[in-house]
Write a protein that holds these residues in place. Sequence first.
Motif, short mmCIF file in Angstrom:
data_model
loop_
_atom_site.label_atom_id
_atom_site.label_comp_id
_atom_site.label_asym_id
_atom_site.label_seq_id
_atom_site.Cartn_x
_atom_site.Cartn_y
_atom_site.Cartn_z
N PHE A 106 0.84 -1.19 0.00
CA PHE A 106 0.00 0.00 0.00
C PHE A 106 0.88 1.25 0.00
CE2 PHE A 106 -2.16 3.51 2.05
CZ PHE A 106 -3.35 3.54 1.34
N THR A 107 0.57 2.20 -0.92
CA THR A 107 1.33 3.44 -1.01
C THR A 107 0.43 4.65 -1.21
OG1 THR A 107 1.60 3.18 -3.41
CG2 THR A 107 3.34 2.26 -2.01
N ALA A 108 -0.87 4.48 -1.15
CA ALA A 108 -1.81 5.54 -1.54
C ALA A 108 -2.06 6.51 -0.39
CB ALA A 108 -3.10 4.92 -2.05
N ASP A 109 -3.13 7.32 -0.54
CA ASP A 109 -3.40 8.41 0.40
C ASP A 109 -4.39 7.99 1.48
OD1 ASP A 109 -5.89 8.36 -0.88
OD2 ASP A 109 -5.45 10.13 -2.10
N ARG A 110 -4.69 8.93 2.37
CA ARG A 110 -5.55 8.65 3.53
C ARG A 110 -6.96 8.24 3.11
NH1 ARG A 110 -4.05 12.29 6.45
NH2 ARG A 110 -3.24 11.19 8.28
N GLY A 135 -0.99 -4.34 3.40
CA GLY A 135 0.39 -4.80 3.43
C GLY A 135 1.34 -3.62 3.25
N LEU A 136 2.34 -3.52 4.11
CA LEU A 136 3.33 -2.44 4.03
C LEU A 136 4.71 -3.00 3.71
CD1 LEU A 136 2.37 -0.09 7.01
CD2 LEU A 136 1.77 0.15 4.59
N THR A 137 5.45 -2.23 2.93
CA THR A 137 6.78 -2.62 2.47
C THR A 137 7.81 -1.57 2.90
OG1 THR A 137 6.56 -1.39 0.41
CG2 THR A 137 5.76 -3.67 0.41
N GLY A 138 9.01 -1.70 2.33
CA GLY A 138 10.07 -0.74 2.58
C GLY A 138 9.83 0.62 1.95
N TRP A 139 8.69 0.80 1.29
CA TRP A 139 8.32 2.13 0.77
C TRP A 139 8.37 3.16 1.89
CZ3 TRP A 139 6.43 2.74 -4.44
CH2 TRP A 139 5.98 4.02 -4.75
N ILE A 140 8.01 2.73 3.11
CA ILE A 140 7.99 3.64 4.25
C ILE A 140 9.40 4.10 4.63
CG2 ILE A 140 8.19 1.90 6.10
CD1 ILE A 140 6.01 3.48 7.61
N GLY A 177 7.99 8.26 0.85
CA GLY A 177 7.29 7.49 1.87
C GLY A 177 6.83 8.29 3.08
N HIS A 178 7.01 9.63 3.03
CA HIS A 178 6.70 10.43 4.21
C HIS A 178 5.23 10.32 4.62
CE1 HIS A 178 10.44 12.46 5.14
NE2 HIS A 178 10.64 12.69 3.86
N HIS A 179 4.32 10.32 3.66
CA HIS A 179 2.90 10.30 4.01
C HIS A 179 2.52 9.00 4.72
CE1 HIS A 179 2.79 7.88 0.37
NE2 HIS A 179 1.52 7.58 0.60
N LEU A 180 3.21 7.90 4.36
CA LEU A 180 2.91 6.63 5.02
C LEU A 180 3.28 6.67 6.50
CD1 LEU A 180 4.00 3.85 2.50
CD2 LEU A 180 1.67 4.59 3.08
N ARG A 181 4.30 7.45 6.84
CA ARG A 181 4.74 7.51 8.23
C ARG A 181 3.65 8.11 9.12
NH1 ARG A 181 10.97 9.54 6.91
NH2 ARG A 181 11.56 7.63 5.81
N GLU A 182 2.82 8.95 8.55
CA GLU A 182 1.68 9.48 9.29
C GLU A 182 0.51 8.51 9.28
OE1 GLU A 182 1.71 12.28 11.07
OE2 GLU A 182 3.82 12.50 10.53
N ASP A 189 17.09 3.39 3.62
CA ASP A 189 17.76 3.89 4.82
C ASP A 189 18.52 2.79 5.56
OD1 ASP A 189 15.57 2.47 5.69
OD2 ASP A 189 14.84 4.00 7.07
N LEU A 190 18.90 1.73 4.86
CA LEU A 190 19.66 0.67 5.50
C LEU A 190 20.99 1.21 6.04
CD1 LEU A 190 19.11 -2.25 2.95
CD2 LEU A 190 18.21 -2.14 5.29
N PRO A 191 21.50 0.65 7.11
CA PRO A 191 22.73 1.16 7.71
C PRO A 191 24.01 0.77 6.96
CG PRO A 191 21.91 -0.69 8.97
CD PRO A 191 20.87 -0.38 7.96
#
Length: 307
Positions: free
Chosen positions: A187-191, A205-210, A216-221, A244-246
């Motif tokens: 899932f990558t869409a809006d509210r 289902g959520l992926t590394g898009w976040i 991916g900023h909107h997903l964080r909210e 953002d992998l280390p």
Amino acid sequence: MRERCKGALPLADTDATFDDFLPEALRFRSPAPLVDIGANLTHDSFARDLEAVVQRSRAANVTTLIVTGTDLAHAEQAVALAQRFPGVYATAGVHPHDASRWDTDLAAGMAELHRRPEVVAVGECGLDFNRNFSTPAEQEHAFEAQLGLAAESGKPLFIHERDAGRRMREMLKTWRDDIADAVVHCFTADRDTLHGYLDLDLHIGLTGWICDERRGHHLRELVKEIPLERLMVETDCPYLLPRDLPAKLKGRRNEPALLPWIVREIAHWRSNDEAELGRATSETAIRFFRLPLNGEPQDNGRPPQES
């Protein structure tokens, strides 16, 4: 989510072993067993080191893998992997990119696969109005047919949707009483789209898009607005390597062993404990896909319809 490409992603080093492919900084281990509900392990980039990929997932405590079948050939390959590796299962469907290929023979082949015990969902199927490799009309036709197959088989739906949320909700609404369950994967869409799916009692289902600082900023909210019992996690590997992998990963191929990092990120933005989130998403996935529990498959409570 699947992007059409002319060639495979870079292959892993053929001399790489189970121990040395991932840098030490990327050898995560989840505090709770995880289920990766979307792993494209039939992709060519896994051909040379698939056994090591599965071993690394086990070392990371990613104990169950759902291998995505996006057309007849790849669904058959996914079934073969499920027969080969314990804890691996398959889906079987036709991706909207390939909807123009849908015909009676393909429908019969999919129906036959859905009778296999290794196949735990109908899909990946759905609508993708972003790229339109198949026309919207072809996509709707193939998706409607697969909604019918899900109703006949009693198996849940594994859904792809991109830039087609309104039409997806319209189609699902007419079938919702006939299908067992459905998850909108990656899932990558809006509210508004999210709450439209939740109103239809769908899973997300959520992926590394976040993990992507660019998009991916909107997903964080939004992640806080997904009920924990409706949330599942996935890599969608080899795609969507977390940005953002280390440490850097040669070849930039995502794989199930990196799922704990995604879970950690989701837990952070939800203000959940990582272990709690891992346990909850795995329990949801086991229930959703009716995976074996104490050696016995689960019942979704809805008997398959007569065909």
